[in-house]
Scaffold this motif. Structure first.
Motif, PDB file in Angstrom:
ATOM      1  N   LYS A   1      49.758  14.805   4.538  1.00 59.82           N
ATOM      2  CA  LYS A   1      50.356  15.108   3.232  1.00 59.82           C
ATOM      3  C   LYS A   1      50.574  13.853   2.407  1.00 59.82           C
ATOM      4  O   LYS A   1      50.945  13.927   1.236  1.00 59.82           O
ATOM      5  N   GLY A   2      50.393  12.675   3.041  1.00 56.60           N
ATOM      6  CA  GLY A   2      50.540  11.432   2.309  1.00 56.60           C
ATOM      7  C   GLY A   2      51.968  10.901   2.259  1.00 56.60           C
ATOM      8  O   GLY A   2      52.264   9.982   1.497  1.00 56.60           O
ATOM      9  N   HIS A   3      52.846  11.465   3.064  1.00 58.25           N
ATOM     10  CA  HIS A   3      54.236  10.996   3.069  1.00 58.25           C
ATOM     11  C   HIS A   3      54.404   9.684   3.829  1.00 58.25           C
ATOM     12  O   HIS A   3      55.344   8.939   3.566  1.00 58.25           O
ATOM     13  N   ILE A   4      53.520   9.428   4.782  1.00 54.29           N
ATOM     14  CA  ILE A   4      53.554   8.143   5.492  1.00 54.29           C
ATOM     15  C   ILE A   4      52.150   7.561   5.484  1.00 54.29           C
ATOM     16  O   ILE A   4      51.152   8.277   5.371  1.00 54.29           O
ATOM     17  N   SER A   5      52.077   6.237   5.589  1.00 55.27           N
ATOM     18  CA  SER A   5      50.778   5.557   5.571  1.00 55.27           C
ATOM     19  C   SER A   5      50.158   5.594   6.969  1.00 55.27           C
ATOM     20  O   SER A   5      50.809   5.958   7.952  1.00 55.27           O
ATOM     21  N   GLN A   6      48.909   5.173   7.036  1.00 53.69           N
ATOM     22  CA  GLN A   6      48.202   5.123   8.319  1.00 53.69           C
ATOM     23  C   GLN A   6      48.897   4.150   9.266  1.00 53.69           C
ATOM     24  O   GLN A   6      49.026   4.419  10.452  1.00 53.69           O
ATOM     25  N   GLU A   7      49.364   3.025   8.731  1.00 48.58           N
ATOM     26  CA  GLU A   7      50.036   2.018   9.544  1.00 48.58           C
ATOM     27  C   GLU A   7      51.344   2.571  10.121  1.00 48.58           C
ATOM     28  O   GLU A   7      51.651   2.390  11.306  1.00 48.58           O
ATOM     29  N   GLU A   8      52.125   3.272   9.281  1.00 44.65           N
ATOM     30  CA  GLU A   8      53.372   3.875   9.759  1.00 44.65           C
ATOM     31  C   GLU A   8      53.088   4.950  10.808  1.00 44.65           C
ATOM     32  O   GLU A   8      53.804   5.072  11.804  1.00 44.65           O
ATOM     33  N   TYR A   9      52.013   5.689  10.582  1.00 48.08           N
ATOM     34  CA  TYR A   9      51.619   6.720  11.539  1.00 48.08           C
ATOM     35  C   TYR A   9      51.285   6.100  12.892  1.00 48.08           C
ATOM     36  O   TYR A   9      51.726   6.595  13.944  1.00 48.08           O
ATOM     37  N   GLU A  10      50.522   5.020  12.892  1.00 53.64           N
ATOM     38  CA  GLU A  10      50.126   4.365  14.148  1.00 53.64           C
ATOM     39  C   GLU A  10      51.337   3.808  14.886  1.00 53.64           C
ATOM     40  O   GLU A  10      51.433   3.898  16.117  1.00 53.64           O
ATOM     41  N   LYS A  11      52.279   3.197  14.138  1.00 48.93           N
ATOM     42  CA  LYS A  11      53.486   2.641  14.766  1.00 48.93           C
ATOM     43  C   LYS A  11      54.323   3.762  15.399  1.00 48.93           C
ATOM     44  O   LYS A  11      54.789   3.628  16.529  1.00 48.93           O
ATOM     45  N   ALA A  12      54.520   4.853  14.660  1.00 46.93           N
ATOM     46  CA  ALA A  12      55.318   5.954  15.172  1.00 46.93           C
ATOM     47  C   ALA A  12      54.629   6.616  16.368  1.00 46.93           C
ATOM     48  O   ALA A  12      55.279   6.978  17.343  1.00 46.93           O
ATOM     49  N   LYS A  13      53.314   6.728  16.312  1.00 43.62           N
ATOM     50  CA  LYS A  13      52.557   7.320  17.421  1.00 43.62           C
ATOM     51  C   LYS A  13      52.650   6.457  18.662  1.00 43.62           C
ATOM     52  O   LYS A  13      52.857   6.955  19.769  1.00 43.62           O
ATOM     53  N   ALA A  14      52.542   5.130  18.479  1.00 44.14           N
ATOM     54  CA  ALA A  14      52.658   4.221  19.618  1.00 44.14           C
ATOM     55  C   ALA A  14      54.065   4.305  20.232  1.00 44.14           C
ATOM     56  O   ALA A  14      54.212   4.254  21.458  1.00 44.14           O
ATOM     57  N   LYS A  15      55.074   4.432  19.383  1.00 40.49           N
ATOM     58  CA  LYS A  15      56.449   4.541  19.864  1.00 40.49           C
ATOM     59  C   LYS A  15      56.647   5.845  20.657  1.00 40.49           C
ATOM     60  O   LYS A  15      57.311   5.853  21.697  1.00 40.49           O
ATOM     61  N   LEU A  16      56.039   6.933  20.174  1.00 40.24           N
ATOM     62  CA  LEU A  16      56.169   8.209  20.883  1.00 40.24           C
ATOM     63  C   LEU A  16      55.454   8.198  22.222  1.00 40.24           C
ATOM     64  O   LEU A  16      55.942   8.760  23.198  1.00 40.24           O
ATOM     65  N   LEU A  17      54.287   7.577  22.259  1.00 36.64           N
ATOM     66  CA  LEU A  17      53.496   7.586  23.486  1.00 36.64           C
ATOM     67  C   LEU A  17      53.949   6.532  24.493  1.00 36.64           C
ATOM     68  O   LEU A  17      53.542   6.581  25.642  1.00 36.64           O
ATOM     69  N   ALA A  18      54.811   5.634  24.070  1.00 37.31           N
ATOM     70  CA  ALA A  18      55.274   4.574  24.977  1.00 37.31           C
ATOM     71  C   ALA A  18      56.277   5.070  25.989  1.00 37.31           C
ATOM     72  O   ALA A  18      56.854   6.073  25.920  1.00 37.31           O
TER      73      ALA A  18
END
Length: 134
Positions: A117-134
């Motif tokens: 939806k464009g609410h977060i950038s690709q970089e923010e998405y990657e950081k949040a995804k890495a945090k969730l998968l850690a």
């Protein structure tokens, strides 16, 4: 300290302990009075007046007359509190898992939706995804 023998010190400590114990019983009786829904207002007022005007006798008479039901009310309250806690844990676990799935899957899906939806950038998405998968 020489004129206060060890036995007197022991008796003083014993009386202090009994005095504190009596206060504990007094507060327990008063809280039990207000927690009991089977008594009407006049009965509660009568017991409270007895406990206040004749504190030692009032507490002991209350314990003799209503001690068993006092214990039953305590047991009932403990069981209700434990059931409420278990229900809360079940609800929290159901909320965490969603519809039976993993919370990480739901969180990743939400993240992907926010990125799409464009609410977060690709970089923010990657950081949040890495945090969730850690």
């Amino acid at each position: 300290m020489d004129d206060y023998p060890l036995l007197n010190l022991f008796l003083t400590m014993l009386f202090l302990f009994l005095w504190v114990l009596w206060f504990f019983l007094l507060f327990k009786v008063v809280t039990d009075l207000f927690r009991d829904h089977s008594l009407n207002g006049w009965a509660k007022a009568g017991w409270l007046i007895l406990v206040i005007l004749l504190p030692y006798i009032g507490v002991f008479v209350y314990l003799i007359v209503r001690g068993r039901s006092m214990g039953e009310r305590d047991t009932k309250q403990i069981k209700e509190s434990e059931a409420a806690f278990r229900q809360y844990v079940r609800q929290a676990a159901a909320t965490e898992d969603g519809a039976g799935g993993s919370s990480h899957v739901n969180d990743l899906a939400r993240l992907a939706e926010l990125k799409d939806k464009g609410h977060i950038s690709q970089e923010e998405y990657e950081k949040a995804k890495a945090k969730l998968l850690a």
